[in-house]
Design a protein around this motif. Structure first.
Motif, PDB file in Angstrom:
ATOM      1  N   TRP A 111       0.052  30.197  70.801  1.00 27.27           N
ATOM      2  CA  TRP A 111       0.954  29.054  70.753  1.00 27.27           C
ATOM      3  C   TRP A 111       0.233  27.831  71.305  1.00 27.27           C
ATOM      4  N   TYR A 112       0.624  26.659  70.808  1.00 25.48           N
ATOM      5  CA  TYR A 112      -0.103  25.439  71.124  1.00 25.48           C
ATOM      6  C   TYR A 112       0.649  24.539  72.108  1.00 25.48           C
ATOM      7  N   THR A 113      -0.113  23.730  72.850  1.00 22.25           N
ATOM      8  CA  THR A 113       0.522  22.639  73.590  1.00 22.25           C
ATOM      9  C   THR A 113       1.118  21.687  72.558  1.00 22.25           C
ATOM     10  N   GLY A 114       2.357  21.260  72.775  1.00 19.83           N
ATOM     11  CA  GLY A 114       3.063  20.578  71.695  1.00 19.83           C
ATOM     12  C   GLY A 114       3.518  19.160  71.963  1.00 19.83           C
ATOM     13  N   LYS A 115       3.182  18.580  73.097  1.00 20.42           N
ATOM     14  CA  LYS A 115       3.730  17.265  73.433  1.00 20.42           C
ATOM     15  C   LYS A 115       3.204  16.142  72.537  1.00 20.42           C
ATOM     16  N   TRP A 116       2.054  16.374  71.919  1.00 18.20           N
ATOM     17  CA  TRP A 116       1.484  15.381  71.006  1.00 18.20           C
ATOM     18  C   TRP A 116       1.155  16.117  69.704  1.00 18.20           C
ATOM     19  N   ARG A 117       1.630  15.576  68.576  1.00 21.42           N
ATOM     20  CA  ARG A 117       1.449  16.296  67.316  1.00 21.42           C
ATOM     21  C   ARG A 117       1.091  15.328  66.189  1.00 21.42           C
ATOM     22  N   ARG A 118       0.216  15.780  65.319  1.00 25.58           N
ATOM     23  CA  ARG A 118      -0.183  14.965  64.177  1.00 25.58           C
ATOM     24  C   ARG A 118       1.018  14.697  63.269  1.00 25.58           C
ATOM     25  N   GLU A 119       1.905  15.656  63.127  1.00 25.42           N
ATOM     26  CA  GLU A 119       3.054  15.483  62.244  1.00 25.42           C
ATOM     27  C   GLU A 119       3.987  14.377  62.712  1.00 25.42           C
ATOM     28  N   TRP A 120       3.944  14.037  64.022  1.00 20.52           N
ATOM     29  CA  TRP A 120       4.804  12.978  64.555  1.00 20.52           C
ATOM     30  C   TRP A 120       4.154  11.602  64.485  1.00 20.52           C
ATOM     31  N   MET A 121       2.885  11.545  64.090  1.00 25.41           N
ATOM     32  CA  MET A 121       2.210  10.250  64.026  1.00 25.41           C
ATOM     33  C   MET A 121       2.780   9.388  62.900  1.00 25.41           C
ATOM     34  N   ASN A 122       2.586   8.102  63.044  1.00 24.59           N
ATOM     35  CA  ASN A 122       2.891   7.168  61.959  1.00 24.59           C
ATOM     36  C   ASN A 122       1.983   7.509  60.777  1.00 24.59           C
ATOM     37  N   PRO A 123       2.536   7.795  59.600  1.00 18.74           N
ATOM     38  CA  PRO A 123       1.687   8.136  58.442  1.00 18.74           C
ATOM     39  C   PRO A 123       0.640   7.079  58.120  1.00 18.74           C
ATOM     40  N   ALA A 124       0.847   5.866  58.593  1.00 20.78           N
ATOM     41  CA  ALA A 124      -0.124   4.802  58.320  1.00 20.78           C
ATOM     42  C   ALA A 124      -1.480   5.093  58.958  1.00 20.78           C
ATOM     43  N   VAL A 125      -1.519   5.939  59.997  1.00 26.65           N
ATOM     44  CA  VAL A 125      -2.805   6.225  60.656  1.00 26.65           C
ATOM     45  C   VAL A 125      -3.454   7.495  60.132  1.00 26.65           C
ATOM     46  N   TRP A 126      -2.756   8.269  59.299  1.00 27.85           N
ATOM     47  CA  TRP A 126      -3.302   9.544  58.847  1.00 27.85           C
ATOM     48  C   TRP A 126      -4.637   9.403  58.130  1.00 27.85           C
ATOM     49  N   ASN A 127      -4.757   8.359  57.314  1.00 33.49           N
ATOM     50  CA  ASN A 127      -5.947   8.260  56.473  1.00 33.49           C
ATOM     51  C   ASN A 127      -7.078   7.467  57.121  1.00 33.49           C
ATOM     52  N   LYS A 128      -6.912   7.042  58.378  1.00 37.91           N
ATOM     53  CA  LYS A 128      -7.987   6.287  59.022  1.00 37.91           C
ATOM     54  C   LYS A 128      -9.146   7.194  59.411  1.00 37.91           C
ATOM     55  N   ASN A 129      -8.821   8.400  59.895  1.00 36.46           N
ATOM     56  CA  ASN A 129      -9.851   9.343  60.308  1.00 36.46           C
ATOM     57  C   ASN A 129      -9.193  10.706  60.466  1.00 36.46           C
ATOM     58  N   ILE A 130      -9.783  11.724  59.857  1.00 35.16           N
ATOM     59  CA  ILE A 130      -9.124  13.028  59.911  1.00 35.16           C
ATOM     60  C   ILE A 130      -9.235  13.674  61.284  1.00 35.16           C
ATOM     61  N   ASN A 131     -10.150  13.165  62.139  1.00 31.48           N
ATOM     62  CA  ASN A 131     -10.380  13.795  63.438  1.00 31.48           C
ATOM     63  C   ASN A 131      -9.716  13.087  64.603  1.00 31.48           C
ATOM     64  N   TYR A 132      -9.292  11.850  64.433  1.00 30.27           N
ATOM     65  CA  TYR A 132      -8.752  11.085  65.549  1.00 30.27           C
ATOM     66  C   TYR A 132      -7.493  10.354  65.133  1.00 30.27           C
ATOM     67  N   GLY A 133      -6.808   9.789  66.133  1.00 27.65           N
ATOM     68  CA  GLY A 133      -5.594   9.034  65.879  1.00 27.65           C
ATOM     69  C   GLY A 133      -5.461   7.885  66.846  1.00 27.65           C
ATOM     70  N   ASP A 134      -4.224   7.459  67.071  1.00 26.42           N
ATOM     71  CA  ASP A 134      -3.945   6.299  67.915  1.00 26.42           C
ATOM     72  C   ASP A 134      -3.054   6.638  69.102  1.00 26.42           C
ATOM     73  N   ILE A 135      -2.835   7.906  69.405  1.00 32.72           N
ATOM     74  CA  ILE A 135      -1.870   8.264  70.443  1.00 32.72           C
ATOM     75  C   ILE A 135      -2.377   7.834  71.816  1.00 32.72           C
ATOM     76  N   ASN A 136      -1.568   7.051  72.520  1.00 38.17           N
ATOM     77  CA  ASN A 136      -1.897   6.648  73.889  1.00 38.17           C
ATOM     78  C   ASN A 136      -1.748   7.828  74.847  1.00 38.17           C
ATOM     79  N   PHE A 137      -2.449   7.745  75.972  1.00 38.41           N
ATOM     80  CA  PHE A 137      -2.242   8.731  77.030  1.00 38.41           C
ATOM     81  C   PHE A 137      -1.396   8.093  78.119  1.00 38.41           C
ATOM     82  N   VAL A 138      -0.224   8.675  78.369  1.00 40.16           N
ATOM     83  CA  VAL A 138       0.680   8.170  79.398  1.00 40.16           C
ATOM     84  C   VAL A 138       0.245   8.747  80.741  1.00 40.16           C
TER      85      VAL A 138
END
Length: 561
Positions: free
Chosen positions: A381-408
């Motif tokens: 089972w995975y840590t689930g607090k941050w997920r690719r499926e919850w990202m804004n679809p606008a960032v999906w195609n920028k890079n398959i390995n990274y995103g824009d999620i901030n660290f709180v």
């Protein structure tokens, strides 16, 4: 929507050497004269961006910092092969040549040095005493210096430390500074920051420090200072009771300052909406007191790996064109797994369970050209607090390995639980129960007090009773409640390991879960409890390169390295 604060490399960075070898005998063209650089608020602002660019770099808080808080009793990494990187750190087999440790050491000192330069430059400006904006920027730089100093203490204990910028070889090579002296400086910096920075408003960005952030970080610093830590002689000690009580009183004072201002509280959408919106890129300055801004620039290997390396697995789409790629999530690597026993401990209706613990992955169906959700057994089972499926679809195609999620880094619920702990240590458990209940009921769990403590935590205590925490008194019941509650609320956010360290029970907690966890039934997937050596594993090693190059360290690393 998220207003990305892109941390351009500031003009100040041109003044900062990454190593002694970068020192030049001639002034390079296009460089800045440090003596004349701080001549405007705009340049002072750029100096802050210079500090933040070191912190938000993808090999710092964008990615590598995920390794150091792992493993604790709630999660571990998915591979046990030696990698001289994240997995060796998480499984407590790290050495002084670990490449991730080397990088983190360098970037933390780079940020610290930039903060020192910014503070000296801003506070020496002619208009400093009369210009409120300059005073705010000075407060922010002091906040960031304290943040980096705190990281250094948590990871390495007594470390070389200075409040002056490095300008020559002699300053580059310093002996260790006792951590209590560094704590004193952090307290001074954060109290100054709290006085100079404005409080957050509904319109302010949590990507920039505020008075609330200074109070919140000071709470965390004081709680860590009051707890256990490994000393250079191999002993694990904590301050005397008078010093500890003084720390707890100051924690309460800072908490009450946050409460009195009233600008921070729980996110209006609830616990689940908070984390989904963080992944999507929505900023809120209500529960998120301070976060590190991340941004994936098109075509560059940077940005945030939150939700990529520590979220559910997503298989890479295949057989699609480049123009179709934006319709799909991309892929994730999913390095971090959950200790599965925790899933059974939550109250029925507690929304934190299914946010924190993700029991599925996404495979790719090439024939249907879609991702398929697939449930997993409890060994993965995975840590689930941050997920690719919850990202804004606008960032999906920028890079398959990274995103824009901030660290709180700092959020309101954490502060409420720290205040509950401080009140309890000061002999006011009734106030502790109130704050614990506020955190629990926000998530859909029952309120708790001394009367129903055993019932509220029955499933957890019957399965994994931390008998190293005495719950014979009401004060002890609060301590045991916080052992579980801070895991339910703060798991995977970089604080659990340091909670267990300051409570003096990390080794006990690793054994409590690792010895009987389902993930170790077929293979030793979670070996931290076997590898952890008390009096050694509480600290990271100082990089060997630093030991060899800095004569002031006298060739002595942290205990056991």
């Amino acid at each position: 929507m998220k207003k990305h604060c892109i941390y351009f490399v500031s003009a100040l960075a041109a003044l900062t050497s990454a190593s002694c070898e970068d020192t030049l005998s001639e002034k390079p063209s296009g460089s800045y004269d440090e003596a004349t650089y701080f001549d405007s608020a705009e340049h002072a602002e750029m100096a802050i961006y210079g500090i933040l660019s070191s912190i938000s770099e993808n090999t710092h808080y964008g990615w590598y910092e995920m390794a150091t808080p792992c493993s604790d009793d709630t999660y571990f990494t998915s591979r046990t092969t030696n990698d001289n990187g994240v997995h060796d750190i998480a499984h407590y087999v790290v050495t002084s040549t670990n490449t991730w440790i080397e990088t983190l050491w360098r970037l933390k000192y780079q940020a610290l040095d930039r903060a020192n330069r910014a503070i000296a430059g801003i506070e020496s400006m002619d208009a400093f005493d009369s210009d409120s904006r300059l005073r705010e920027l000075s407060g922010e730089a002091r906040f960031l210096r304290a943040f980096m100093a705190f990281d250094l203490i948590k990871a390495w204990g007594d470390v070389p430390f200075s409040t002056s910028a490095t300008s020559d070889y002699n300053q580059a090579f310093m002996p260790r500074t006792p951590r209590e002296d560094i704590y004193d400086q952090m307290v001074t910096d954060l109290e100054t920051a709290a006085d100079r920075l404005p409080w957050a408003t509904a319109a302010s960005s949590p990507e920039r420090a505020t008075a609330g952030a200074a109070h919140a970080l000071l709470m965390r610093v004081l709680m860590q200072r009051a707890g256990y830590s490994l000393q250079m002689d191999g002993r694990i000690t904590r301050p005397d009771e008078s010093t500890r009580r003084s720390c707890f009183k100051k924690v309460v004072e800072n908490w009450e300052a946050i409460e009195a201002e009233g600008c921070h509280g729980f996110y209006s959408g609830g616990y689940d909406a908070f984390f989904k919106d963080i992944s999507y890129g929505i900023l809120n300055s209500r529960e998120s007191i301070w976060e590190i801004g991340m941004y994936m620039e098109q075509g560059r290997r940077n940005g945030s790996a939150w939700g990529i390396y520590n979220g559910p697995l997503v298989a890479q789409p295949s057989g699609i064109s480049v123009t179709e790629a934006s319709a799909y999530m991309g892929r994730t690597n999913a390095f971090f797994y959950v200790v599965p026993e925790w899933r059974d401990f939550y109250d029925e209706g507690d929304v934190r369970r299914d946010i924190n613990i993700c029991t599925y992955r996404y495979t790719w169906n090439a024939d249907k050209r879609e991702h398929i959700r697939q449930e997993r057994d409890n060994s993965s089972w995975y840590t689930g607090k941050w997920r690719r499926e919850w990202m804004n679809p606008a960032v999906w195609n920028k890079n398959i390995n990274y995103g824009d999620i901030n660290f709180v880094v700092l959020r309101y619920a954490d502060m409420a639980l720290l205040a509950a702990e401080a009140y309890n240590e000061l002999g006011q458990p009734n106030l502790s129960w109130e704050l614990i209940s506020r955190v629990r009921t926000r998530a859909g769990a029952c309120a708790v007090d001394a009367g129903n403590f055993a019932k509220a935590y029955r499933k957890a205590i019957e399965n994994r009773n931390p008998d190293f925490i005495d719950s014979g008194s009401e004060q002890g019941k609060v301590r045991k409640a916080l052992y579980f509650e801070r895991a339910f609320e703060m798991c995977f956010e970089g604080v659990r390991k340091y909670d267990l360290l300051r409570w003096g029970c990390l080794y006990d907690a690793l054994r409590l879960f690792g010895e009987n966890s389902a993930v170790n039934a077929k293979r030793l997937a979670y070996p931290a409890y076997k590898n952890f050596i008390p009096g050694h594993s509480e600290l990271q090693p100082i990089p060997l390169k630093e030991i060899q190059s800095n004569p002031a360290l006298e060739g002595i690393n942290n205990p056991g390295y």
